[in-house]
Design a protein around this motif. Structure first.
Motif, short mmCIF file in Angstrom:
data_model
loop_
_atom_site.label_atom_id
_atom_site.label_comp_id
_atom_site.label_asym_id
_atom_site.label_seq_id
_atom_site.Cartn_x
_atom_site.Cartn_y
_atom_site.Cartn_z
N GLY A 50 6.48 6.60 10.41
CA GLY A 50 6.47 6.99 8.91
C GLY A 50 5.29 6.20 8.19
O GLY A 50 4.85 7.03 7.37
N VAL A 109 2.64 8.68 5.93
CA VAL A 109 2.27 8.44 4.39
C VAL A 109 1.23 7.64 4.02
O VAL A 109 0.75 7.31 2.87
N PRO A 130 -1.53 10.04 1.65
CA PRO A 130 -1.09 9.92 0.56
C PRO A 130 -0.95 8.72 -0.35
O PRO A 130 -1.38 8.58 -1.59
N ALA A 131 -0.78 7.36 0.05
CA ALA A 131 -0.63 6.55 -0.26
C ALA A 131 -1.89 5.58 -0.50
O ALA A 131 -1.83 4.69 -1.21
N VAL A 179 4.33 7.70 -4.09
CA VAL A 179 4.55 7.32 -2.62
C VAL A 179 4.34 5.83 -2.55
O VAL A 179 5.37 4.82 -1.88
N ARG A 180 3.58 5.22 -3.24
CA ARG A 180 3.43 3.80 -3.38
C ARG A 180 4.63 3.11 -4.03
O ARG A 180 5.11 2.15 -3.51
N LEU A 186 7.30 3.44 -1.29
CA LEU A 186 7.31 2.27 -0.46
C LEU A 186 7.62 0.85 -1.04
O LEU A 186 8.34 -0.01 -0.25
N GLY A 218 3.63 0.68 5.67
CA GLY A 218 3.21 1.66 4.74
C GLY A 218 2.14 1.15 4.01
O GLY A 218 1.14 1.61 3.99
N ALA A 252 -1.98 1.86 4.46
CA ALA A 252 -2.80 2.49 3.29
C ALA A 252 -4.08 1.49 3.09
O ALA A 252 -5.13 2.08 2.88
#
Length: 534
Positions: free
Chosen positions: A357, A361, A364-365, A382-383, A386, A425, A429
């Motif tokens: 996962g 992501v 985008p994050a 997205v953030r 998360l 995630g 990022a």
């Protein structure tokens, strides 16, 4: 006759057998865990209606004044536990770091290994386990929450601080030794000043972790937001559950934002006329931290006398006397071994879900320059997702998943995977944000599609750090698996809860020793894997 000069042939690329071995072992382990998780029934159709009610209440949280007032008081309790737990962890970490650093031990590897081994005992048990054990010693005293956070987190902090000290240049340290200073004094004056930035940065991050730990302790009765969340969940008051979840998310967001701000200033010290100058914001933050510790001490009404009271001494003597020697019956040992396998399978599947996962992501994050307005909006969403995933403790995710899944490895693994995805995630990022943007920009300028530029320009740089983070989170997931098991998801945690319920202290000791041994084994395997993948 002209001599022909030729360049020496480049050494041929060789296949790294260790990497291939680990590369094959990882999917085999995931397949083994998944096969066990899917063995037998999985779905629980009867819980679909209740799950729908839970999900539907997300858009209509409880906002009445009385409940918000209760949550406000609970939030103060959670923050107080987090602040005092962090303060204790930093004191223990600072004291232990100099004693645990490889540099200060010199060539005495046996002493260094013994110190590290002793440190593995407090950090090998989850904060919730410490809370349950301390409740039996101190009763419902606020010291339970503070010590349950401070002791294991202090051991982790000491290990991290020691590693940071080992990474700085040894020149000043060796010079002080040559002048006759002792190893501890040389470390304090020759190593600590160079590592100050990293030490402060990790100290702030430790506060963010302590907030989540305080919430988890609330689930096992220590008060605060976690306790209110548990009460609302057990009475199926879904609007109240979502209000508590959003309050947790805001609390974690506040700690996250404050931590980021302090870490940025620590990483880029203020300069005036070419010389370092005092950063007023950092000074104010340090004073605010000291004031917060004093305020939290007063708010929780801590009394050192309760730690050495006659009742505490009597109860400690009884528990220690009853817990040793540990139980060694064949039936118990077979059950411990079986549940240890369940714990290992749950952690492997959880980290596989979280890593997959996080990779999906991460793009985008990440906060990347030059993005379009829709891309920035999508990244913010997205953030936020998360943040919500890591704000909700794993036991709550497990209880939600048990509406639609039968008890077993799968709901516990998915609950841990969802929670770990929130943490991993964010870390993934940040790795993407710090990657060199020039390869991706060059590929885009040559006409490569965004997916191709990402695959060949970013992924090779991020693969190593992401795998390192995933392996580190696997170590944490083993301890979190015990927490999920305490609430009925299986594994060593469920076995520990059943033995604590009947005060079978010798069996409790056996389960705890098995948990520490499993944690040490996973730490060793994870370290070997990280070393092979560097």
């Amino acid at each position: 006759m002209t001599a022909v000069l030729s360049r020496p042939a480049a050494p041929p690329l060789r296949r790294d057998r260790r990497r291939w071995a680990w590369g094959l072992a990882a999917p085999a382990a995931v397949g083994w865990a998944l096969a066990s998780a899917l063995d037998g029934g999985v779905l629980n159709p009867a819980g679909g209606t209740q799950f729908g009610r839970f999900a539907g209440a997300a858009l209509s949280p409880a906002l009445d004044g009385a409940f918000l007032g209760v949550l406000g008081t609970a939030a103060l309790v959670t923050v107080a536990y987090a602040v005092l737990g962090t303060a204790l962890a930093l004191v223990l970490g600072a004291a232990g770091a100099v004693l645990l650093a490889r540099t200060t031990w010199g060539g005495r590897r046996l002493g260094w290994a013994a110190a590290r081994g002793a440190l593995a005992v407090p950090r090998g048990l989850h904060e919730a386990v410490w809370g349950l054990l301390l409740v039996n010693l101190l009763g419902l005293d606020p010291w339970v929450g503070v010590l349950a956070i401070g002791l294991p987190c202090g051991a982790v902090t000491a290990k991290v601080f020691a590693d940071l000290l080992d990474e700085v240049p040894r020149g000043p340290y060796d010079a002080l030794l040559a002048q006759g200073s002792g190893r501890v004094a040389a470390a304090l004056y020759g190593l600590v000043p160079q590592a100050t930035g990293g030490l402060l940065s990790y100290a702030v991050y430790r506060l963010e972790c302590a907030v989540r730990s305080a919430v988890v302790l609330g689930l096992v009765g220590a008060g605060g937001l976690g306790y209110q969340l548990s009460l609302s969940f057990s009475s199926l008051r879904w609007p109240e559950v979502w209000t508590a979840v959003y309050a947790l998310a805001l609390l974690c967001l506040g700690a996250d934002v404050a931590g980021r701000a302090v870490r940025r200033r620590v990483a880029a010290p203020r300069r005036r006329a070419g010389t370092l100058s005092r950063d007023r914001v950092l000074t104010a933050a340090a004073r605010a931290a000291l004031a917060a510790v004093a305020r939290a001490w007063w708010f929780l009404a801590l009394s050192p006398a309760s730690l050495v009271s006659a009742r505490a001494r009597e109860q400690a003597g009884y528990v220690l006397g009853a817990a040793w020697p540990p139980a060694g019956g064949g039936d118990l040992l077979r059950e411990v071994a079986r549940q240890a396998v369940v714990t290992l399978q749950t952690s492997v599947l959880a980290i596989a879900v979280a890593t997959a996962g996080a990779v999906l992501v991460a793009g985008p994050a990440a906060r990347l320059a030059g993005r379009s307005a829709p891309g920035r909006v999508a990244g913010a969403l997205v953030r936020a997702a998360l943040l919500l995933l890591r704000a909700v403790p794993p036991p709550v995710w497990a209880l939600v998943l048990l509406f639609v899944l039968l008890p077993g490895v799968l709901p516990g693994a998915l609950a841990l995977g969802v929670y770990t995805l929130g943490v991993l995630g964010r870390l993934t990022a940040e790795v993407v944000e710090e990657a060199d943007a020039r390869p991706r920009s060059a590929l885009t300028a040559l006409g490569a599609r965004p997916a191709g530029a990402w695959l060949y320009g970013v992924a090779p740089q991020a693969a190593g750090p992401v795998l390192a983070f995933a392996l580190y989170r696997w170590e944490v997931a083993v301890r979190d698996t015990l927490l999920v098991g305490l609430l009925g998801a299986g594994g060593l945690g469920a076995l520990l809860a059943s033995r604590l319920a009947v005060f079978d202290w010798p069996a409790v000791t056996t389960v705890l020793l098995a948990t520490i041994a499993l944690t040490l084994a996973v730490d060793l395997v994870s370290e070997r894997a990280r070393r092979a993948l560097r």
